[in-house]
Write a protein that holds these residues in place. Structure first.
Motif, PDB file in Angstrom:
ATOM      1  N   MET A 163      30.513 -10.968  10.884  1.00  0.00           N
ATOM      2  CA  MET A 163      30.688 -11.677  12.178  1.00  0.00           C
ATOM      3  C   MET A 163      29.979 -12.800  12.374  1.00  0.00           C
ATOM      4  O   MET A 163      28.980 -13.304  11.627  1.00  0.00           O
ATOM      5  N   GLU A 164      30.394 -13.581  13.436  1.00  0.00           N
ATOM      6  CA  GLU A 164      29.542 -14.814  13.690  1.00  0.00           C
ATOM      7  C   GLU A 164      28.507 -14.525  14.608  1.00  0.00           C
ATOM      8  O   GLU A 164      28.196 -13.550  15.225  1.00  0.00           O
ATOM      9  N   ALA A 165      27.184 -15.261  14.207  1.00  0.00           N
ATOM     10  CA  ALA A 165      26.144 -14.985  14.689  1.00  0.00           C
ATOM     11  C   ALA A 165      26.129 -15.108  16.457  1.00  0.00           C
ATOM     12  O   ALA A 165      25.397 -14.209  17.062  1.00  0.00           O
ATOM     13  N   ARG A 166      26.862 -15.949  17.096  1.00  0.00           N
ATOM     14  CA  ARG A 166      26.920 -15.957  18.442  1.00  0.00           C
ATOM     15  C   ARG A 166      27.482 -14.619  18.930  1.00  0.00           C
ATOM     16  O   ARG A 166      27.073 -14.163  19.986  1.00  0.00           O
ATOM     17  N   SER A 167      28.471 -14.223  18.293  1.00  0.00           N
ATOM     18  CA  SER A 167      29.132 -12.966  18.903  1.00  0.00           C
ATOM     19  C   SER A 167      28.225 -11.876  18.751  1.00  0.00           C
ATOM     20  O   SER A 167      27.951 -10.834  19.488  1.00  0.00           O
ATOM     21  N   LEU A 168      27.473 -11.654  17.528  1.00  0.00           N
ATOM     22  CA  LEU A 168      26.382 -10.630  17.253  1.00  0.00           C
ATOM     23  C   LEU A 168      25.245 -10.768  18.280  1.00  0.00           C
ATOM     24  O   LEU A 168      24.841  -9.636  18.859  1.00  0.00           O
ATOM     25  N   THR A 169      24.873 -11.872  18.788  1.00  0.00           N
ATOM     26  CA  THR A 169      23.620 -12.113  19.843  1.00  0.00           C
ATOM     27  C   THR A 169      24.204 -11.622  20.969  1.00  0.00           C
ATOM     28  O   THR A 169      23.334 -10.566  21.498  1.00  0.00           O
ATOM     29  N   ARG A 170      25.446 -11.793  21.534  1.00  0.00           N
ATOM     30  CA  ARG A 170      25.787 -11.129  22.801  1.00  0.00           C
ATOM     31  C   ARG A 170      25.912  -9.564  22.725  1.00  0.00           C
ATOM     32  O   ARG A 170      25.531  -8.968  23.480  1.00  0.00           O
ATOM     33  N   MET A 171      26.331  -9.219  21.607  1.00  0.00           N
ATOM     34  CA  MET A 171      26.561  -7.732  21.283  1.00  0.00           C
ATOM     35  C   MET A 171      24.933  -7.053  21.197  1.00  0.00           C
ATOM     36  O   MET A 171      24.663  -6.174  22.078  1.00  0.00           O
ATOM     37  N   LEU A 172      24.032  -7.758  20.627  1.00  0.00           N
ATOM     38  CA  LEU A 172      22.727  -7.081  20.524  1.00  0.00           C
ATOM     39  C   LEU A 172      21.900  -7.137  21.856  1.00  0.00           C
ATOM     40  O   LEU A 172      21.477  -6.127  22.375  1.00  0.00           O
ATOM     41  N   LYS A 173      22.450  -8.133  22.735  1.00  0.00           N
ATOM     42  CA  LYS A 173      21.618  -8.071  24.102  1.00  0.00           C
ATOM     43  C   LYS A 173      22.450  -7.205  24.901  1.00  0.00           C
ATOM     44  O   LYS A 173      21.733  -6.196  25.505  1.00  0.00           O
ATOM     45  N   SER A 174      23.742  -6.710  24.739  1.00  0.00           N
ATOM     46  CA  SER A 174      24.464  -5.773  25.605  1.00  0.00           C
ATOM     47  C   SER A 174      23.674  -4.466  24.924  1.00  0.00           C
ATOM     48  O   SER A 174      23.610  -3.409  25.819  1.00  0.00           O
ATOM     49  N   MET A 175      23.433  -4.159  23.833  1.00  0.00           N
ATOM     50  CA  MET A 175      23.039  -2.814  23.169  1.00  0.00           C
ATOM     51  C   MET A 175      21.776  -2.666  23.607  1.00  0.00           C
ATOM     52  O   MET A 175      21.170  -1.615  23.735  1.00  0.00           O
ATOM     53  N   GLU A 176      20.850  -3.860  23.605  1.00  0.00           N
ATOM     54  CA  GLU A 176      19.485  -3.716  24.238  1.00  0.00           C
ATOM     55  C   GLU A 176      19.403  -3.230  25.570  1.00  0.00           C
ATOM     56  O   GLU A 176      18.815  -2.353  25.943  1.00  0.00           O
ATOM     57  N   GLN A 177      20.167  -3.778  26.610  1.00  0.00           N
ATOM     58  CA  GLN A 177      20.319  -3.482  28.007  1.00  0.00           C
ATOM     59  C   GLN A 177      20.968  -2.092  28.186  1.00  0.00           C
ATOM     60  O   GLN A 177      20.286  -1.417  29.162  1.00  0.00           O
ATOM     61  N   THR A 178      21.490  -1.480  27.279  1.00  0.00           N
ATOM     62  CA  THR A 178      22.175  -0.042  27.246  1.00  0.00           C
ATOM     63  C   THR A 178      21.003   0.851  26.687  1.00  0.00           C
ATOM     64  O   THR A 178      21.225   1.942  26.682  1.00  0.00           O
ATOM     65  N   GLY A 179      20.189   0.378  25.976  1.00  0.00           N
ATOM     66  CA  GLY A 179      19.125   1.065  25.325  1.00  0.00           C
ATOM     67  C   GLY A 179      19.296   1.756  24.198  1.00  0.00           C
ATOM     68  O   GLY A 179      18.807   2.754  23.797  1.00  0.00           O
ATOM     69  N   LEU A 180      20.243   1.130  23.279  1.00  0.00           N
ATOM     70  CA  LEU A 180      20.507   1.752  22.043  1.00  0.00           C
ATOM     71  C   LEU A 180      19.772   1.033  20.885  1.00  0.00           C
ATOM     72  O   LEU A 180      19.158   1.608  19.868  1.00  0.00           O
ATOM     73  N   ILE A 181      18.840  -0.222  21.188  1.00  0.00           N
ATOM     74  CA  ILE A 181      18.188  -0.922  20.340  1.00  0.00           C
ATOM     75  C   ILE A 181      16.956  -1.638  20.924  1.00  0.00           C
ATOM     76  O   ILE A 181      17.176  -1.662  22.065  1.00  0.00           O
ATOM     77  N   TYR A 182      16.194  -2.023  20.213  1.00  0.00           N
ATOM     78  CA  TYR A 182      14.946  -2.827  20.797  1.00  0.00           C
ATOM     79  C   TYR A 182      14.609  -3.807  19.556  1.00  0.00           C
ATOM     80  O   TYR A 182      15.055  -3.571  18.527  1.00  0.00           O
ATOM     81  N   ARG A 183      13.965  -4.947  20.161  1.00  0.00           N
ATOM     82  CA  ARG A 183      13.591  -5.893  19.288  1.00  0.00           C
ATOM     83  C   ARG A 183      12.106  -5.943  18.694  1.00  0.00           C
ATOM     84  O   ARG A 183      11.352  -5.495  19.781  1.00  0.00           O
ATOM     85  N   GLU A 184      11.594  -6.332  17.732  1.00  0.00           N
ATOM     86  CA  GLU A 184      10.421  -5.967  17.150  1.00  0.00           C
ATOM     87  C   GLU A 184       9.996  -7.175  16.062  1.00  0.00           C
ATOM     88  O   GLU A 184      10.788  -7.586  15.291  1.00  0.00           O
ATOM     89  N   LYS A 185       8.824  -7.818  16.461  1.00  0.00           N
ATOM     90  CA  LYS A 185       8.294  -8.710  15.541  1.00  0.00           C
ATOM     91  C   LYS A 185       8.261  -8.169  13.819  1.00  0.00           C
ATOM     92  O   LYS A 185       7.654  -7.147  14.118  1.00  0.00           O
ATOM     93  N   ASP A 186       8.780  -8.891  13.161  1.00  0.00           N
ATOM     94  CA  ASP A 186       8.625  -8.289  11.638  1.00  0.00           C
ATOM     95  C   ASP A 186       7.215  -8.521  11.359  1.00  0.00           C
ATOM     96  O   ASP A 186       6.529  -9.412  11.441  1.00  0.00           O
ATOM     97  N   PRO A 187       6.528  -7.717  10.873  1.00  0.00           N
ATOM     98  CA  PRO A 187       5.104  -7.414  10.588  1.00  0.00           C
ATOM     99  C   PRO A 187       4.665  -8.510   9.550  1.00  0.00           C
ATOM    100  O   PRO A 187       3.433  -9.197   9.224  1.00  0.00           O
ATOM    101  N   SER A 188       5.818  -8.630   8.689  1.00  0.00           N
ATOM    102  CA  SER A 188       5.257  -9.514   7.378  1.00  0.00           C
ATOM    103  C   SER A 188       5.490 -11.010   7.743  1.00  0.00           C
ATOM    104  O   SER A 188       5.227 -11.899   6.873  1.00  0.00           O
ATOM    105  N   ASP A 189       6.516 -11.307   8.623  1.00  0.00           N
ATOM    106  CA  ASP A 189       6.856 -12.693   9.050  1.00  0.00           C
ATOM    107  C   ASP A 189       6.980 -12.669  10.563  1.00  0.00           C
ATOM    108  O   ASP A 189       8.075 -12.278  11.199  1.00  0.00           O
TER     109      ASP A 189
END
Length: 154
Positions: free
Chosen positions: A59-85
Motif C-alpha cells: 500500500m501507499e503510506a497515505r492510504s494506510l494513514t487514512r485507514m489507520l485513522k479510521s481503524m483507530e476511530q472505530t476502536g480496532l487499534i491504538y498507537r503506542e510509542k515504541d519503547p526502544s525508539d
C-alpha cells in the motif's frame, strides 16, 4: 491484444472478486477486506511499527494513514510509542481489534482451504512461481513511463 489475453486483466478481475467476497463477509462484522489485511499484519503481542505495515500490504503510506485513522476511530487499534525508539509508533490491537483479526484469519483460512480443494498442489506451486515472476517484472519496470520512452525511441 484482447483484454482477456492480458495478465493484468485476469489478476485485476480475480482480485476484485476476492475483495468483494471479503467485503461482503466482513460487512456484518464491521471490517473491510483492507482493514482485515491490516489487522492480520499487526503483531498481537508487540504491535507493529506503523512504517512496516504499508510495505507488507503493498500500500501507499497515505492510504494506510487514512485507514489507520479510521481503524483507530472505530476502536480496532491504538498507537503506542515504541519503547526502544521514542520517535517510532507501534500499532497495537485493541480487544475488539483482536476479535476482528480472529474473524479475518478464519475467513482467509476458509478461502484458502476452499481453493486448495479445487486446485492441485502442483498447479498452486506453479501459480505462486508465476506470481513471483510477475512481481519481479514489476520491480524491474517500476518506472514504466521511462521504459515506454525508451521503447518509442528504438
Amino acid at each position: 491484444m484482447k483484454k482477456e489475453e492480458t495478465v493484468d486483466y485476469h489478476i485485476k478481475v480475480v482480485w476484485h472478486a476476492i475483495s468483494r467476497m471479503y467485503n461482503q463477509g466482513g460487512s456484518e462484522k464491521g471490517i473491510t477486506a483492507s482493514s482485515g489485511f491490516v489487522l492480520l499484519n499487526i503483531d498481537m503481542e508487540k504491535g507493529t511499527p506503523a512504517t512496516k505495515i504499508a510495505p507488507l500490504l503493498g500500500m501507499e503510506a497515505r492510504s494506510l494513514t487514512r485507514m489507520l485513522k479510521s481503524m483507530e476511530q472505530t476502536g480496532l487499534i491504538y498507537r503506542e510509542k515504541d519503547p526502544s525508539d521514542k520517535r517510532s509508533v507501534r500499532i497495537m490491537l485493541t480487544e475488539e481489534g483482536m476479535k476482528k483479526r480472529a474473524f479475518a484469519r478464519k475467513a482467509v483460512i476458509y478461502f484458502n482451504e476452499s481453493v486448495r480443494k479445487k486446485v492441485t498442489d502442483e498447479k498452486l506451486q506453479a501459480f505462486f512461481e508465476v506470481m513471483g515472476a510477475i512481481d519481479q517484472v514489476i520491480e524491474e519496470n517500476r518506472n514504466i513511463e521511462q521504459q515506454l520512452i525508451l521503447i518509442e525511441n528504438e
